[in-house]
Structure formats: C-alpha cells, structure tokens
Scaffold this motif. Structure first.
Motif, PDB file in Angstrom:
ATOM      1  N   ALA A 230       0.815  -1.227   0.000  1.00 52.29           N
ATOM      2  CA  ALA A 230       0.000   0.000   0.000  1.00 52.29           C
ATOM      3  C   ALA A 230       0.845   1.272   0.000  1.00 52.29           C
ATOM      4  N   GLY A 231       2.120   1.140   0.350  1.00 51.09           N
ATOM      5  CA  GLY A 231       2.991   2.314   0.344  1.00 51.09           C
ATOM      6  C   GLY A 231       3.359   2.822   1.723  1.00 51.09           C
ATOM      7  N   LYS A 232       3.072   2.028   2.763  1.00 50.84           N
ATOM      8  CA  LYS A 232       3.288   2.453   4.143  1.00 50.84           C
ATOM      9  C   LYS A 232       4.772   2.636   4.471  1.00 50.84           C
ATOM     10  N   SER A 233       5.575   1.622   4.131  1.00 54.85           N
ATOM     11  CA  SER A 233       7.008   1.715   4.461  1.00 54.85           C
ATOM     12  C   SER A 233       7.654   2.856   3.703  1.00 54.85           C
ATOM     13  N   THR A 234       7.159   3.104   2.508  1.00 59.44           N
ATOM     14  CA  THR A 234       7.684   4.227   1.735  1.00 59.44           C
ATOM     15  C   THR A 234       7.448   5.534   2.488  1.00 59.44           C
ATOM     16  N   VAL A 235       6.252   5.708   3.025  1.00 62.35           N
ATOM     17  CA  VAL A 235       5.958   6.910   3.823  1.00 62.35           C
ATOM     18  C   VAL A 235       6.903   6.993   5.011  1.00 62.35           C
ATOM     19  N   LEU A 236       7.053   5.874   5.719  1.00 59.49           N
ATOM     20  CA  LEU A 236       7.873   5.879   6.935  1.00 59.49           C
ATOM     21  C   LEU A 236       9.332   6.209   6.606  1.00 59.49           C
ATOM     22  N   ASN A 237       9.837   5.619   5.531  1.00 60.92           N
ATOM     23  CA  ASN A 237      11.231   5.865   5.153  1.00 60.92           C
ATOM     24  C   ASN A 237      11.451   7.316   4.741  1.00 60.92           C
ATOM     25  N   ILE A 238      10.442   7.914   4.124  1.00 60.27           N
ATOM     26  CA  ILE A 238      10.564   9.336   3.761  1.00 60.27           C
ATOM     27  C   ILE A 238      10.502  10.206   5.021  1.00 60.27           C
ATOM     28  N   LEU A 239       9.575   9.886   5.941  1.00 61.37           N
ATOM     29  CA  LEU A 239       9.501  10.646   7.202  1.00 61.37           C
ATOM     30  C   LEU A 239      10.811  10.541   7.971  1.00 61.37           C
ATOM     31  N   GLY A 240      11.467   9.381   7.873  1.00 59.75           N
ATOM     32  CA  GLY A 240      12.697   9.142   8.629  1.00 59.75           C
ATOM     33  C   GLY A 240      13.953   9.617   7.931  1.00 59.75           C
ATOM     34  N   GLY A 241      13.804  10.204   6.765  1.00 58.09           N
ATOM     35  CA  GLY A 241      14.983  10.701   6.049  1.00 58.09           C
ATOM     36  C   GLY A 241      15.853   9.591   5.486  1.00 58.09           C
ATOM     37  N   MET A 242      15.297   8.386   5.369  1.00 58.75           N
ATOM     38  CA  MET A 242      16.065   7.284   4.779  1.00 58.75           C
ATOM     39  C   MET A 242      15.829   7.205   3.274  1.00 58.75           C
ATOM     40  N   ASP A 243      14.803   7.900   2.843  1.00 60.51           N
ATOM     41  CA  ASP A 243      14.479   7.961   1.419  1.00 60.51           C
ATOM     42  C   ASP A 243      13.953   9.380   1.174  1.00 60.51           C
ATOM     43  N   THR A 244      13.953   9.818  -0.057  1.00 57.63           N
ATOM     44  CA  THR A 244      13.407  11.141  -0.355  1.00 57.63           C
ATOM     45  C   THR A 244      12.238  10.990  -1.322  1.00 57.63           C
ATOM     46  N   ASN A 245      11.284  11.918  -1.243  1.00 55.38           N
ATOM     47  CA  ASN A 245      10.135  11.807  -2.143  1.00 55.38           C
ATOM     48  C   ASN A 245      10.461  12.414  -3.507  1.00 55.38           C
ATOM     49  N   SER A 246       9.588  12.187  -4.467  1.00 55.64           N
ATOM     50  CA  SER A 246       9.802  12.716  -5.813  1.00 55.64           C
ATOM     51  C   SER A 246       9.176  14.094  -5.957  1.00 55.64           C
ATOM     52  N   GLU A 247       8.153  14.360  -5.144  1.00 56.10           N
ATOM     53  CA  GLU A 247       7.397  15.607  -5.267  1.00 56.10           C
ATOM     54  C   GLU A 247       6.600  15.799  -3.991  1.00 56.10           C
ATOM     55  N   GLY A 248       6.409  17.047  -3.588  1.00 59.23           N
ATOM     56  CA  GLY A 248       5.573  17.325  -2.419  1.00 59.23           C
ATOM     57  C   GLY A 248       6.397  17.707  -1.198  1.00 59.23           C
ATOM     58  N   GLN A 249       5.688  18.140  -0.155  1.00 61.65           N
ATOM     59  CA  GLN A 249       6.354  18.633   1.049  1.00 61.65           C
ATOM     60  C   GLN A 249       6.321  17.615   2.181  1.00 61.65           C
ATOM     61  N   VAL A 250       7.387  17.610   2.983  1.00 59.03           N
ATOM     62  CA  VAL A 250       7.444  16.783   4.192  1.00 59.03           C
ATOM     63  C   VAL A 250       7.931  17.692   5.312  1.00 59.03           C
ATOM     64  N   ILE A 251       6.961  18.283   6.027  1.00 65.99           N
ATOM     65  CA  ILE A 251       7.301  19.277   7.048  1.00 65.99           C
ATOM     66  C   ILE A 251       7.402  18.566   8.398  1.00 65.99           C
ATOM     67  N   ILE A 252       8.556  18.705   9.036  1.00 65.98           N
ATOM     68  CA  ILE A 252       8.754  18.140  10.374  1.00 65.98           C
ATOM     69  C   ILE A 252       9.117  19.293  11.299  1.00 65.98           C
ATOM     70  N   ASP A 253       8.252  19.543  12.288  1.00 68.75           N
ATOM     71  CA  ASP A 253       8.512  20.610  13.251  1.00 68.75           C
ATOM     72  C   ASP A 253       8.846  21.931  12.522  1.00 68.75           C
ATOM     73  N   GLY A 254       8.070  22.223  11.495  1.00 69.19           N
ATOM     74  CA  GLY A 254       8.199  23.496  10.793  1.00 69.19           C
ATOM     75  C   GLY A 254       9.234  23.539   9.680  1.00 69.19           C
ATOM     76  N   LYS A 255       9.986  22.446   9.507  1.00 69.53           N
ATOM     77  CA  LYS A 255      11.021  22.470   8.450  1.00 69.53           C
ATOM     78  C   LYS A 255      10.692  21.448   7.366  1.00 69.53           C
ATOM     79  N   ASP A 256      10.870  21.860   6.115  1.00 68.34           N
ATOM     80  CA  ASP A 256      10.575  20.962   4.997  1.00 68.34           C
ATOM     81  C   ASP A 256      11.798  20.107   4.694  1.00 68.34           C
ATOM     82  N   ILE A 257      11.779  18.849   5.142  1.00 70.17           N
ATOM     83  CA  ILE A 257      12.960  17.986   4.954  1.00 70.17           C
ATOM     84  C   ILE A 257      13.075  17.489   3.520  1.00 70.17           C
TER      85      ILE A 257
END
Ligand SMILES: Nc1ncnc2c1ncn2[C@@H]1O[C@H](COP(=O)(O)OP(=O)(O)OP(=O)(O)O)[C@@H](O)[C@H]1O
Length: 233
Positions: free
Chosen positions: A44-71
């Motif tokens: 379904a894409g769950k691990s992909t989300v987690l890896n992007i949130l964890g900075g182990m992978d990067t997304n192709s498009e879109g924002q990932v804001i953690i505590d106000g910063k777009d990683i």
C-alpha cells in the motif's frame, strides 16, 4: 500546522520503461505527542511513507514538514543530521548488532548524540534490568525488540518511527511491545508513528491513517484510544 505534515507527496520508482508510484498524492498531519498508526495491506505504500519521514528515502514531489522544516529540500548532509538527532527507528526484525550486548547496542546510538538518556536506565525502563549484559542471541524476540526500542529512544528523538514492530512477535509479546510504544507517547510525550497491516491494533492509536494502493484512503481520530490490556486480536 501539524508537527508532522506530509503534503501532496509522491514517490515514483523508475524501473526500465515502467514507473511504480509507491506514494500517490499522500497528505496527512500528525500532532506532537500523538501515537499514529499507518494501516494498510502489503504494497500500500506504508514503508515508503515511513522511510521518507525518517529521512532514509526522499520523495519525488511534495512537502514533508517536520517541526516546521521541509525535509524534502534537505541536502544529504542535512538528512544525515536529521536521522542522527531527530529520528529513532524500530524495525520488524530488530536489527541489533549480534556481537554487542544489549547495553552496547543502546550505547551505539546514545554515543552519537549530545543529550542522550542513560543507556542502562533506558534498558531498565523497557523492563530489561536483568538482561543488560546479554547478547541478542541470548534474548527472546520480544526482549530483542525492547532493546531496539531502548536504542531508538535513548537518543531522545523528536519522532519514533516503527515499521511492523510486532510483526515477528507472538500475541502477548506483541502487546508488551505496543504498551512500551504507547507509554512513550502518553508518558514521555514522544511522537510515535507505527506502520502495520494489522488492523486489530488500530484502536490503541490517537490517529489512524488508512492507506490503499499508494494513497491515503481515510484518516480516523480516536478520541479515546483503547488501553493495550483491553486489546484482542
Ligand atoms: N526501491 C524500490 N524500487 C522499486 N519499487 C519499490 C521500491 N520500494 C518499494 N517499491 C514498491 O512500492 C510499492 C509500495 O511499497 P511499500 O514497501 O511502501 O509498501 P508497504 O505498504 O510498506 O508494504 P509491506 O507491508 O509489504 O511492507 C510496492 O509496489 C513496492 O513494490
């Protein structure tokens, strides 16, 4: 804005002529101190989300804001610091170093940050007072997962990310591990994100993000999350 905010995030893998879209316009928010579960079937894409949130992978498009910063704009160097200081990761199969004791496994993590928790106290907190000097092979699966949780939380991370943390454990041991993770959120104020395909554990979360076919299908808020002791599966 929420503490964690994924906004219109896409992840595409290119394999020859074909493109696999693992995350398709994924958007959700998670508040600070929440226990969130990302639920969905295999692929379904769950691990992909987690890896992007964890900075182990990067997304192709879109924002990932953690505590106000777009990683999603971070350089490799910034991502290394982010993983080191801000993220604790717990994996399905523990990923402990086999020739280091429980204490040494936790020290591996605590020694790379400035304000770490005491490794021994962290192991005591997860119920491993009598196992501190044991090697992973001398520990049960549940005990190994507790070492892995101690290793993740000893760094005092902003966010604790857990990929199928009970997937390799039996029912009761899985419940003990979930209790420790829920306590991290309820008692220590940590923001905890758990990925699982097991819908039975969803009632313990403050927020459940349902994923299907690379998309977020729905998001449920549990005003009164269930106590782990009342959970059945
Ligand atoms: N590195 C990669 N290269 C190509 N495709 C990938 C890669 N990583 C994941 N995928 C694909 O992206 C999709 C989503 O995978 P993902 O691991 O995020 O799903 P999941 O929901 O975590 O599944 P599971 O519960 O089985 O781990 C799958 O179709 C998978 O095959």
């Amino acid at each position: 804005m929420a503490y964690i905010e994924m906004a219109h995030s896409f992840k595409r893998y290119h394999m020859g002529d074909t493109t696999i879209t693992a995350n398709n316009d994924v958007s959700f928010g998670i508040e600070k101190g929440e226990l969130a579960i990302i639920l969905g079937s295999s692929g379904a894409g769950k691990s992909t989300v987690l890896n992007i949130l964890g900075g182990m992978d990067t997304n192709s498009e879109g924002q990932v804001i953690i505590d106000g910063k777009d990683i999603s704009n971070y350089t490799a160097h910034q991502l290394t610091d982010y993983r080191r200081y801000d993220i604790g990761f717990v994996f399905q199969f523990y990923n402990l170093v086999a020739n280091l004791t429980a204490k040494e496994n936790v020290e591996l993590a605590s020694e790379i940050v400035k304000d770490a928790q005491d490794p021994v106290q962290t192991l005591i907190d997860v119920g491993l007072k009598d196992r501190i000097n044991n090697f992973p092979a001398q520990l049960s699966g549940g005990e190994q997962q507790r070492v892995a949780i101690a290793r993740a939380v000893a760094k005092n991370p902003k966010i604790l990310l857990c990929d199928e943390p009970t997937g390799a454990l039996d029912y009761n041991t899985g419940k003990q591990v979930l209790q420790i993770l829920q306590d991290q959120s309820r008692k220590k104020g940590a923001t905890v994100v758990i990925v699982t395909h097991n819908s039975a554990i969803a009632p313990i979360a403050d927020r459940v993000i349902h994923m299907h076919d690379a998309r977020v299908k729905s998001i449920d808020i549990n005003e009164h999350p269930m106590d782990i002791k009342d959970l059945e599966w």
